[in-house]
Scaffold this motif. Structure first.
Motif, PDB file in Angstrom:
ATOM      1  N   LEU A 420       3.168  -6.058  15.060  1.00 20.19           N
ATOM      2  CA  LEU A 420       1.792  -6.333  14.651  1.00 20.19           C
ATOM      3  C   LEU A 420       1.274  -5.241  13.718  1.00 20.19           C
ATOM      4  O   LEU A 420       0.550  -5.519  12.763  1.00 20.19           O
ATOM      5  N   ASP A 421       1.655  -3.995  14.017  1.00 22.80           N
ATOM      6  CA  ASP A 421       1.244  -2.901  13.131  1.00 22.80           C
ATOM      7  C   ASP A 421       1.729  -3.140  11.713  1.00 22.80           C
ATOM      8  O   ASP A 421       1.026  -2.839  10.741  1.00 22.80           O
ATOM      9  N   GLY A 422       2.939  -3.673  11.584  1.00 28.05           N
ATOM     10  CA  GLY A 422       3.495  -3.938  10.264  1.00 28.05           C
ATOM     11  C   GLY A 422       2.703  -4.979   9.490  1.00 28.05           C
ATOM     12  O   GLY A 422       2.642  -4.939   8.257  1.00 28.05           O
ATOM     13  N   LEU A 423       2.084  -5.906  10.224  1.00 29.18           N
ATOM     14  CA  LEU A 423       1.310  -6.958   9.560  1.00 29.18           C
ATOM     15  C   LEU A 423       0.101  -6.409   8.805  1.00 29.18           C
ATOM     16  O   LEU A 423      -0.358  -7.013   7.834  1.00 29.18           O
ATOM     17  N   ILE A 424      -0.428  -5.266   9.272  1.00 25.81           N
ATOM     18  CA  ILE A 424      -1.659  -4.734   8.671  1.00 25.81           C
ATOM     19  C   ILE A 424      -1.471  -3.300   8.172  1.00 25.81           C
ATOM     20  O   ILE A 424      -2.438  -2.541   8.067  1.00 25.81           O
ATOM     21  N   ALA A 425      -0.243  -2.926   7.854  1.00 26.26           N
ATOM     22  CA  ALA A 425       0.035  -1.561   7.411  1.00 26.26           C
ATOM     23  C   ALA A 425      -0.527  -1.302   6.015  1.00 26.26           C
ATOM     24  O   ALA A 425      -0.416  -2.149   5.117  1.00 26.26           O
ATOM     25  N   HIS A 426      -1.100  -0.129   5.841  1.00 25.01           N
ATOM     26  CA  HIS A 426      -1.620   0.277   4.536  1.00 25.01           C
ATOM     27  C   HIS A 426      -0.558   1.069   3.769  1.00 25.01           C
ATOM     28  O   HIS A 426       0.370   1.620   4.353  1.00 25.01           O
ATOM     29  N   ASP A 427      -0.715   1.092   2.463  1.00 26.89           N
ATOM     30  CA  ASP A 427       0.142   1.893   1.588  1.00 26.89           C
ATOM     31  C   ASP A 427      -0.755   2.465   0.501  1.00 26.89           C
ATOM     32  O   ASP A 427      -1.143   1.762  -0.435  1.00 26.89           O
ATOM     33  N   VAL A 428      -1.078   3.741   0.629  1.00 22.79           N
ATOM     34  CA  VAL A 428      -2.026   4.346  -0.305  1.00 22.79           C
ATOM     35  C   VAL A 428      -1.475   4.420  -1.718  1.00 22.79           C
ATOM     36  O   VAL A 428      -2.236   4.618  -2.677  1.00 22.79           O
ATOM     37  N   GLN A 429      -0.159   4.285  -1.864  1.00 22.90           N
ATOM     38  CA  GLN A 429       0.442   4.361  -3.196  1.00 22.90           C
ATOM     39  C   GLN A 429       0.537   3.005  -3.886  1.00 22.90           C
ATOM     40  O   GLN A 429       1.018   2.927  -5.013  1.00 22.90           O
ATOM     41  N   SER A 430       0.081   1.971  -3.211  1.00 26.91           N
ATOM     42  CA  SER A 430       0.096   0.650  -3.846  1.00 26.91           C
ATOM     43  C   SER A 430      -1.237   0.393  -4.531  1.00 26.91           C
ATOM     44  O   SER A 430      -2.262   0.998  -4.175  1.00 26.91           O
ATOM     45  N   ALA A 431      -1.230  -0.493  -5.494  1.00 29.69           N
ATOM     46  CA  ALA A 431      -2.452  -0.792  -6.246  1.00 29.69           C
ATOM     47  C   ALA A 431      -3.502  -1.465  -5.373  1.00 29.69           C
ATOM     48  O   ALA A 431      -4.702  -1.355  -5.625  1.00 29.69           O
ATOM     49  N   SER A 432      -3.053  -2.159  -4.319  1.00 25.13           N
ATOM     50  CA  SER A 432      -3.981  -2.877  -3.447  1.00 25.13           C
ATOM     51  C   SER A 432      -4.394  -2.077  -2.228  1.00 25.13           C
ATOM     52  O   SER A 432      -5.347  -2.426  -1.544  1.00 25.13           O
ATOM     53  N   GLY A 433      -3.648  -1.000  -1.942  1.00 27.97           N
ATOM     54  CA  GLY A 433      -3.905  -0.238  -0.728  1.00 27.97           C
ATOM     55  C   GLY A 433      -3.165  -0.777   0.473  1.00 27.97           C
ATOM     56  O   GLY A 433      -3.255  -0.216   1.570  1.00 27.97           O
ATOM     57  N   LEU A 434      -2.412  -1.860   0.292  1.00 29.98           N
ATOM     58  CA  LEU A 434      -1.682  -2.494   1.386  1.00 29.98           C
ATOM     59  C   LEU A 434      -0.182  -2.420   1.154  1.00 29.98           C
ATOM     60  O   LEU A 434       0.284  -2.365   0.015  1.00 29.98           O
ATOM     61  N   SER A 435       0.560  -2.453   2.254  1.00 26.16           N
ATOM     62  CA  SER A 435       2.008  -2.574   2.145  1.00 26.16           C
ATOM     63  C   SER A 435       2.348  -3.982   1.671  1.00 26.16           C
ATOM     64  O   SER A 435       1.501  -4.880   1.694  1.00 26.16           O
ATOM     65  N   GLN A 436       3.599  -4.200   1.271  1.00 22.29           N
ATOM     66  CA  GLN A 436       4.004  -5.538   0.816  1.00 22.29           C
ATOM     67  C   GLN A 436       3.833  -6.558   1.930  1.00 22.29           C
ATOM     68  O   GLN A 436       3.390  -7.687   1.694  1.00 22.29           O
ATOM     69  N   GLN A 437       4.191  -6.166   3.159  1.00 20.74           N
ATOM     70  CA  GLN A 437       4.045  -7.094   4.273  1.00 20.74           C
ATOM     71  C   GLN A 437       2.572  -7.406   4.534  1.00 20.74           C
ATOM     72  O   GLN A 437       2.212  -8.562   4.813  1.00 20.74           O
ATOM     73  N   ALA A 438       1.721  -6.392   4.440  1.00 20.36           N
ATOM     74  CA  ALA A 438       0.294  -6.617   4.660  1.00 20.36           C
ATOM     75  C   ALA A 438      -0.301  -7.505   3.565  1.00 20.36           C
ATOM     76  O   ALA A 438      -1.206  -8.309   3.831  1.00 20.36           O
ATOM     77  N   GLU A 439       0.203  -7.378   2.328  1.00 23.80           N
ATOM     78  CA  GLU A 439      -0.263  -8.260   1.254  1.00 23.80           C
ATOM     79  C   GLU A 439       0.086  -9.712   1.561  1.00 23.80           C
ATOM     80  O   GLU A 439      -0.706 -10.620   1.284  1.00 23.80           O
ATOM     81  N   VAL A 440       1.275  -9.918   2.136  1.00 25.81           N
ATOM     82  CA  VAL A 440       1.663 -11.276   2.542  1.00 25.81           C
ATOM     83  C   VAL A 440       0.727 -11.777   3.639  1.00 25.81           C
ATOM     84  O   VAL A 440       0.282 -12.926   3.624  1.00 25.81           O
ATOM     85  N   THR A 441       0.412 -10.890   4.596  1.00 23.51           N
ATOM     86  CA  THR A 441      -0.508 -11.260   5.677  1.00 23.51           C
ATOM     87  C   THR A 441      -1.854 -11.689   5.114  1.00 23.51           C
ATOM     88  O   THR A 441      -2.422 -12.712   5.525  1.00 23.51           O
ATOM     89  N   LEU A 442      -2.374 -10.920   4.169  1.00 27.95           N
ATOM     90  CA  LEU A 442      -3.661 -11.249   3.567  1.00 27.95           C
ATOM     91  C   LEU A 442      -3.584 -12.566   2.806  1.00 27.95           C
ATOM     92  O   LEU A 442      -4.514 -13.388   2.875  1.00 27.95           O
ATOM     93  N   ALA A 443      -2.488 -12.789   2.102  1.00 24.65           N
ATOM     94  CA  ALA A 443      -2.320 -14.040   1.358  1.00 24.65           C
ATOM     95  C   ALA A 443      -2.292 -15.243   2.307  1.00 24.65           C
ATOM     96  O   ALA A 443      -2.882 -16.298   2.012  1.00 24.65           O
ATOM     97  N   LEU A 444      -1.624 -15.092   3.441  1.00 29.71           N
ATOM     98  CA  LEU A 444      -1.579 -16.177   4.431  1.00 29.71           C
ATOM     99  C   LEU A 444      -2.978 -16.473   4.970  1.00 29.71           C
ATOM    100  O   LEU A 444      -3.355 -17.632   5.145  1.00 29.71           O
ATOM    101  N   ALA A 445      -3.734 -15.410   5.233  1.00 31.50           N
ATOM    102  CA  ALA A 445      -5.082 -15.586   5.757  1.00 31.50           C
ATOM    103  C   ALA A 445      -5.976 -16.290   4.739  1.00 31.50           C
ATOM    104  O   ALA A 445      -6.753 -17.187   5.086  1.00 31.50           O
TER     105      ALA A 445
END
Length: 503
Positions: A420-445
């Protein structure tokens, strides 16, 4: 009554705001202070405005001297960088380096800017400095999911109470001008003047080494407090009058001033946002003074008079105060039994609900054309509108995932919560602030909410109330939860159950 300053007796005429302009006060009275003594209280106003800056910014309060709503600043938890907070957005205040990649003898640097203007200024600066560089042909804009921010503020304190006392003193002088100039407020005015001097010298917090002027100001404050037993004549009060009317405005402030003619008690009460409450005794009125109480509700969201205040007067003293034996006893008790925390939590919940309803109204307005569009056109419009709300949808996602984590932990399933943590993980070095997996989670939502809104629209059910439910309440959590949890449960060969999805 002559327009004389209640502090010095010289001609008034400063045009001061009766309720501080920094907090949304719109009314001016030029007959209370002279310019010198009006300005002498600016340190207290600055202090209370700073203490309340986050609440004012989140609510969207516009200071009377500004054309724009209030902005507060906080620290972005993951990066430690400064972000600005307003009712509209949270954003970084400075350009940020996203990545650096070696390219030949140079490097490619990916930068993120708060806005287009900031990017243009950076480009202009680079050109002026003569650096060898080449910008990408086109700037792209995309939202950044900020995650949590750290904003620490202390309410009250010596200067905070002083600011509340100054506000009440000003209201009393407006409603009881003769008594205010009778000498009955002398000790109280001496106190507010002394604490204002401390605030003006930056002494609201104790410092390790203080300059002589501040030491003298603190000594003067000690002397000014002697008539009150050495403690401020203003205090936190969590016991408002039992028959107090509800504030006229949703997030209204309230100032009550009055005289109880039975013994001459001059009293005042202040409630900020209908949540943070204080009381004070200002002095003793001259013998024979009539009993009267005036209550003014102030709407900090009003743009201008006449609908910015609501005034109520009675020829009795229901707001009469009881001076505590120890000035801090009420606050200590409220902290111990949770009263203070509940009051503040309730205020934050009301603020969140206010923001949600504003958002629902804006989305409803944006989606109004759907009633006359084809299904394909409605699909495109709904998708566009949903795509413009990534931060709010991310709040739904994180609320659901965090709730599910807590439930699974209580059920001894904490071994799989890292998924579950992986679903909402942040990545400060990404342009969106989210990890790739979290971006997928947001897209699904986003896709799930868009689909639900399309379905509701086709059924004629997509009104403002339904949008509020989908964007911030249980139905929205259910829709988002089903979407983001389905891939996880597929790994375990299960399908989502309604009780799990609802959290």
């Amino acid at each position: 009554m002559a327009r004389t300053c209640i502090v010095c007796g010289l001609a008034a005429g400063s045009g001061e705001h009766v309720f501080p302009a920094a907090l949304g006060g719109r009314r001016v009275n030029s007959g209370i202070y002279c310019p010198k003594h009006d300005n002498s209280y600016s340190g207290l106003v600055y202090e209370i405005a700073g203490q309340l800056d986050f609440l004012n910014a989140y609510l969207g309060v516009r200071p009377d001297h500004s054309s724009q709503p209030k902005t507060a600043f906080a620290e972005h938890t993951l990066t430690g960088e400064t972000v600005s907070i307003s009712a509209k957005e949270i954003r970084f205040t400075k350009p940020r380096i996203i990545s650096r990649t070696p390219v030949g003898e140079g490097e490619a640097v990916e930068l993120s800017f708060p806005d287009q203007q900031s990017a243009k200024q950076f480009i202009k600066k680079m050109e002026a400095c003569g650096h060898e560089w080449a910008a990408l042909p086109k700037l792209s804009a995309r939202p950044y999911i900020t995650g949590s921010v750290h904003h620490k503020r202390a309410f009250g304190g010596a200067c905070g109470l002083g600011a509340i006392a100054y506000m009440t003193q000003t209201f009393f002088a407006q409603e009881f001008p003769e008594v205010a100039r009778s000498g009955a407020l002398t000790d109280f005015i001496n106190y507010t003047q002394a604490i204002a001097k401390v605030a003006a010298l930056g002494g609201c917090e104790q410092q390790t080494e203080e300059r002589e002027a501040l030491i003298e100001a603190r000594s003067a404050l000690t002397t000014a407090l002697e008539p009150f037993g050495g403690t401020a004549p203003a205090w936190w009060d969590f016991s408002p009058p039992a028959d107090a009317r509800a504030n006229k405005f949703e997030f209204g402030h309230r100032v009550t001033v009055g005289i109880d003619g039975s013994d001459g008690q001059i009293y005042g009460r202040v409630a900020l946002f209908s949540a943070l409450s204080f009381s004070m005794r200002l002095g003793t009125a001259p013998q024979g003074s009539a009993t009267r109480e005036v209550t003014v509700d102030i709407d900090p969201l009003a743009e201008h008079p006449p609908h910015d205040i609501n005034k109520h007067q009675v020829l009795s003293a229901p707001g009469r105060v009881h001076v505590p034996e120890h000035a801090t006893q009420g606050l200590a008790s409220a902290i111990a039994d949770g009263t203070q925390q509940r009051a503040f939590t309730n205020l934050l919940q009301r603020l969140e609900e206010h923001q949600l309803l504003k958002l629902a109204h804006a989305i409803s307005k944006a989606l109004a054309p759907c009633a006359t569009l084809s299904p394909l056109e409605a699909h495109a419009l709904i998708g566009k509108v949903i795509d413009e709300q990534p931060q709010q949808i991310w709040r739904l996602v994180t609320c659901f995932v965090e709730g599910l984590k807590e439930k699974w932990t209580q059920g001894n399933l904490q071994a799989i919560t890292p998924i579950l943590d992986g679903l909402i993980a942040h990545d400060v070095q990404s342009a969106s602030g989210l990890s790739q997996q979290a971006e997928v989670t947001l897209a699904l939502a986003k896709a799930a909410l868009s689909a639900q809104m399309e379905e509701d629209c086709a059924a004629g059910l997509l009104n403002e109330a339904r949008i509020a439910e989908l964007m911030g309440r249980g139905p929205g959590l259910h829709v988002v939860g089903q979407a983001v949890l389905a891939p996880v449960l597929e790994v375990f060969g299960e399908s989502p159950r309604s009780d799990e999805v609802r959290g």
